[in-house]
Design a protein around this motif. Structure first.
Motif, PDB file in Angstrom:
ATOM      1  N   UNK A 192      50.882  47.194  37.805  1.00  0.00           N
ATOM      2  CA  UNK A 192      50.250  46.820  38.814  1.00  0.00           C
ATOM      3  C   UNK A 192      48.923  47.047  39.690  1.00  0.00           C
ATOM      4  N   UNK A 193      49.619  48.883  39.818  1.00  0.00           N
ATOM      5  CA  UNK A 193      48.377  49.523  40.114  1.00  0.00           C
ATOM      6  C   UNK A 193      47.277  50.190  39.068  1.00  0.00           C
ATOM      7  N   UNK A 194      47.850  49.970  38.047  1.00  0.00           N
ATOM      8  CA  UNK A 194      46.450  50.071  36.535  1.00  0.00           C
ATOM      9  C   UNK A 194      46.238  48.842  36.298  1.00  0.00           C
ATOM     10  N   UNK A 195      47.126  48.232  36.577  1.00  0.00           N
ATOM     11  CA  UNK A 195      46.001  46.409  36.268  1.00  0.00           C
ATOM     12  C   UNK A 195      45.084  46.295  37.174  1.00  0.00           C
ATOM     13  N   UNK A 196      45.474  45.863  38.222  1.00  0.00           N
ATOM     14  CA  UNK A 196      44.462  46.135  39.379  1.00  0.00           C
ATOM     15  C   UNK A 196      43.042  46.960  39.554  1.00  0.00           C
ATOM     16  N   UNK A 197      43.499  48.329  39.289  1.00  0.00           N
ATOM     17  CA  UNK A 197      42.055  49.771  39.327  1.00  0.00           C
ATOM     18  C   UNK A 197      41.139  49.626  38.928  1.00  0.00           C
ATOM     19  N   UNK A 198      42.191  50.050  37.165  1.00  0.00           N
ATOM     20  CA  UNK A 198      40.931  50.265  35.838  1.00  0.00           C
ATOM     21  C   UNK A 198      40.229  49.113  36.005  1.00  0.00           C
ATOM     22  N   UNK A 199      40.712  47.480  36.730  1.00  0.00           N
ATOM     23  CA  UNK A 199      39.446  46.651  36.065  1.00  0.00           C
ATOM     24  C   UNK A 199      38.245  46.656  37.348  1.00  0.00           C
ATOM     25  N   UNK A 200      39.098  47.704  38.126  1.00  0.00           N
ATOM     26  CA  UNK A 200      37.914  47.186  39.875  1.00  0.00           C
ATOM     27  C   UNK A 200      37.029  48.579  39.297  1.00  0.00           C
ATOM     28  N   UNK A 202      36.775  50.147  37.224  1.00  0.00           N
ATOM     29  CA  UNK A 202      35.884  50.373  35.924  1.00  0.00           C
ATOM     30  C   UNK A 202      34.189  49.194  35.621  1.00  0.00           C
ATOM     31  N   UNK A 203      34.441  48.291  36.807  1.00  0.00           N
ATOM     32  CA  UNK A 203      33.294  47.137  37.158  1.00  0.00           C
ATOM     33  C   UNK A 203      32.330  48.799  38.470  1.00  0.00           C
ATOM     34  N   UNK A 204      33.003  49.655  38.912  1.00  0.00           N
ATOM     35  CA  UNK A 204      32.158  50.209  39.628  1.00  0.00           C
ATOM     36  C   UNK A 204      31.349  51.218  38.912  1.00  0.00           C
ATOM     37  N   UNK A 205      32.147  51.678  37.417  1.00  0.00           N
ATOM     38  CA  UNK A 205      31.937  52.775  37.175  1.00  0.00           C
ATOM     39  C   UNK A 205      30.840  52.069  36.303  1.00  0.00           C
ATOM     40  N   UNK A 230      29.789  48.589  46.482  1.00  0.00           N
ATOM     41  CA  UNK A 230      30.424  49.218  47.479  1.00  0.00           C
ATOM     42  C   UNK A 230      31.470  47.803  48.025  1.00  0.00           C
ATOM     43  N   UNK A 231      31.071  46.406  47.827  1.00  0.00           N
ATOM     44  CA  UNK A 231      32.310  44.985  47.527  1.00  0.00           C
ATOM     45  C   UNK A 231      32.990  45.133  46.446  1.00  0.00           C
ATOM     46  N   UNK A 232      33.037  46.085  45.574  1.00  0.00           N
ATOM     47  CA  UNK A 232      33.611  46.586  44.317  1.00  0.00           C
ATOM     48  C   UNK A 232      34.535  47.140  44.874  1.00  0.00           C
ATOM     49  N   UNK A 233      34.055  48.046  44.956  1.00  0.00           N
ATOM     50  CA  UNK A 233      35.030  49.343  45.712  1.00  0.00           C
ATOM     51  C   UNK A 233      35.852  48.716  46.223  1.00  0.00           C
ATOM     52  N   UNK A 234      35.459  47.865  47.803  1.00  0.00           N
ATOM     53  CA  UNK A 234      36.225  47.711  48.669  1.00  0.00           C
ATOM     54  C   UNK A 234      36.901  46.808  47.935  1.00  0.00           C
ATOM     55  N   UNK A 235      36.937  45.953  47.041  1.00  0.00           N
ATOM     56  CA  UNK A 235      38.210  45.549  46.690  1.00  0.00           C
ATOM     57  C   UNK A 235      39.520  45.778  45.668  1.00  0.00           C
ATOM     58  N   UNK A 236      38.901  47.036  45.362  1.00  0.00           N
ATOM     59  CA  UNK A 236      39.653  47.253  44.766  1.00  0.00           C
ATOM     60  C   UNK A 236      40.832  48.928  45.849  1.00  0.00           C
ATOM     61  N   UNK A 237      40.792  48.701  47.439  1.00  0.00           N
ATOM     62  CA  UNK A 237      41.366  49.560  48.274  1.00  0.00           C
ATOM     63  C   UNK A 237      41.995  48.414  48.807  1.00  0.00           C
ATOM     64  N   UNK A 238      41.567  47.268  48.611  1.00  0.00           N
ATOM     65  CA  UNK A 238      42.067  46.013  49.525  1.00  0.00           C
ATOM     66  C   UNK A 238      43.158  45.271  48.330  1.00  0.00           C
ATOM     67  N   UNK A 239      43.035  45.842  47.202  1.00  0.00           N
ATOM     68  CA  UNK A 239      44.175  45.453  46.188  1.00  0.00           C
ATOM     69  C   UNK A 239      45.033  46.754  46.058  1.00  0.00           C
ATOM     70  N   UNK A 240      44.563  47.768  45.983  1.00  0.00           N
ATOM     71  CA  UNK A 240      45.916  48.838  45.898  1.00  0.00           C
ATOM     72  C   UNK A 240      45.910  48.668  47.499  1.00  0.00           C
ATOM     73  N   UNK A 241      46.119  48.375  48.220  1.00  0.00           N
ATOM     74  CA  UNK A 241      46.616  47.610  49.467  1.00  0.00           C
ATOM     75  C   UNK A 241      47.727  47.404  49.413  1.00  0.00           C
ATOM     76  N   UNK A 242      47.435  46.470  49.254  1.00  0.00           N
ATOM     77  CA  UNK A 242      48.278  44.841  48.453  1.00  0.00           C
ATOM     78  C   UNK A 242      49.213  45.500  48.073  1.00  0.00           C
ATOM     79  N   UNK A 243      48.806  46.456  46.418  1.00  0.00           N
ATOM     80  CA  UNK A 243      50.380  46.460  45.834  1.00  0.00           C
ATOM     81  C   UNK A 243      51.108  47.975  46.175  1.00  0.00           C
ATOM     82  N   UNK A 244      50.463  48.282  47.184  1.00  0.00           N
ATOM     83  CA  UNK A 244      51.920  49.703  47.688  1.00  0.00           C
ATOM     84  C   UNK A 244      52.087  49.343  48.653  1.00  0.00           C
ATOM     85  N   UNK A 245      51.639  48.025  49.306  1.00  0.00           N
ATOM     86  CA  UNK A 245      52.612  46.756  50.441  1.00  0.00           C
ATOM     87  C   UNK A 245      53.404  47.216  50.176  1.00  0.00           C
TER      88      UNK A 245
END
Length: 387
Positions: A192-200, A202-205, A230-245
């Motif tokens: 789940x972390x890979x699916x979420x973070x790889x997408x976000x 990649x967009x930031x990069x 910044x918005x993409x990075x924030x989305x990545x952090x939010x989704x990472x928090x959701x996965x690690x929840x």
């Protein structure tokens, strides 16, 4: 059928307390056998008295080592008890010890030897009013009870050993199940972390790379681009928090996880990718009469998300065609196709995205295929409607 335990596994460990009460019981048996004739032997059969004491003392020493050679020591003490009533206590202990082993020929041989020794002793000992029939009946009953008690103890020890072994095995199996469940959950979280973070990421990069490449942007457009990053990075952090929840299930604080994506969220995913410059041709032919189950929809969402991420990484600027079809009877199929690109984005890849997708799809009872048709890369996945 469970194998029968060995004697060493079922026998209790002998402590000084165990030895003490066993020797005390032997002394009671010896006293019961010898006390009525001890005085007569001292007065009238002095040699027999000396033999009684000597053989009895030797029997008490020998019985201490009964577990080293149970049958031989039991037979030796039985012979001693033929001439010594004092040895009757150790003979009983040694015979019961053999009976606890529950080996038929050993029980029979030692039981017969002790009966013969008892018959011999009651014949030569100076008992008053010694009736042969009564004495024989008593000896048979005593020896049968003695060997039966040993068999009972052996059976009870084996049952206790089996129960303890089953409990320990059940505990080990429970620990193994917990470890397997923990490993499975960790693997799920990693996917789940890979699916979420790889997408976000990649967009930031890609956006950061585009800004670094452009040197003709004015201040407002540069600020807008940085705001998108910044918005993409924030989305990545939010989704990472959701996965690690899920790892903080014991946290007493309020729940912060957002709902997991479903099939209906794919449209927003595609639209977001389009706003970031990706050319997507999406066709949705899934039956709208029945909602796609959440678990199936979430898997399809991750497949589309990973496909979009791969296009950004490996074929930036290419047109990606996405088509999803299906119904409750035939399942749901999603196909992503894009031309193979010569250029690559700056974002590195771990190469684990498609592996994780395949595992996720197979766990849902589906299949995932990747292939190259001419100069087009095709990602083809199928899932049962109710995964």
């Amino acid at each position: 059928m469970e194998p029968r335990p060995t004697v060493a596994e079922t026998q209790p460990e002998l402590t000084w307390v165990s030895h003490a009460w066993r020797y005390a019981l032997c002394l009671v048996i010896s006293a019961a056998v010898w006390q009525s004739i001890a005085g007569i032997e001292w007065r009238e059969h002095r040699m027999l008295f000396v033999a009684e004491v000597s053989l009895g003392a030797a029997a008490y020493v020998l019985v201490f080592f009964r577990r080293r050679a149970p049958v031989r020591i039991a037979l030796a003490i039985a012979v001693m008890s033929a001439l010594s009533g004092i040895a009757a206590g150790p003979a009983t202990l040694a015979a019961v010890s053999v009976a606890t082993r529950r080996v038929s020929w050993q029980v029979l041989m030692v039981g017969v030897a002790n009966f013969a020794a008892a018959q011999t002793y009651t014949s030569i000992a100076p008992y008053v009013d010694n009736d042969l029939v009564i004495t024989t009946a008593v000896n048979v009953a005593v020896n049968a009870g003695m060997m039966g008690w040993g068999l009972y103890l052996g059976s009870r020890r084996e049952i206790i050993w089996n129960l303890r072994t089953r409990a320990e095995r059940a505990e080990r199996e429970q620990e193994l199940r917990v470890a397997q469940a923990r490993s499975t959950e960790r693997a799920r979280i990693a996917r789940e972390m890979h699916d979420v973070l790889a997408h976000r990421i990649t967009q930031v990069s890609m956006q950061a790379g585009a800004l670094a490449f452009r040197d003709d942007l004015d201040r407002d457009r540069l600020r807008e681009g940085l705001g998108q990053i910044q918005g993409q990075a924030n989305d990545a952090l939010h989704e990472l928090r959701d996965v690690l929840g899920v790892l903080r299930a014991d946290d007493p604080g309020p729940a912060t996880a957002r709902p997991q994506p479903t099939y209906d969220d794919i449209a927003a995913l595609v639209e977001e990718a389009r706003t970031l410059g990706l050319d997507i041709d999406w066709t949705d032919d899934v039956d709208e009469a029945t909602p796609v189950p959440p678990a199936t929809g979430r898997t399809v969402y991750r497949i589309v998300q990973e496909g979009i991420t791969n296009v950004r990484k490996h074929a930036p600027g290419a047109v990606v065609a996405i088509r999803s079809t299906g119904d409750p009877h035939s399942g749901i199929r999603v196909v992503l196709a894009n031309p193979l690109g010569a250029a690559r984005a700056g974002a590195p890849g771990a190469g684990l995205g498609l592996i994780g997708l395949r595992e996720r799809t197979e766990l849902r009872g589906g299949r995932l295929d990747q292939r190259t048709e001419d100069s087009t890369f095709v990602l083809d996945a199928w899932l049962p409607w109710t995964a």
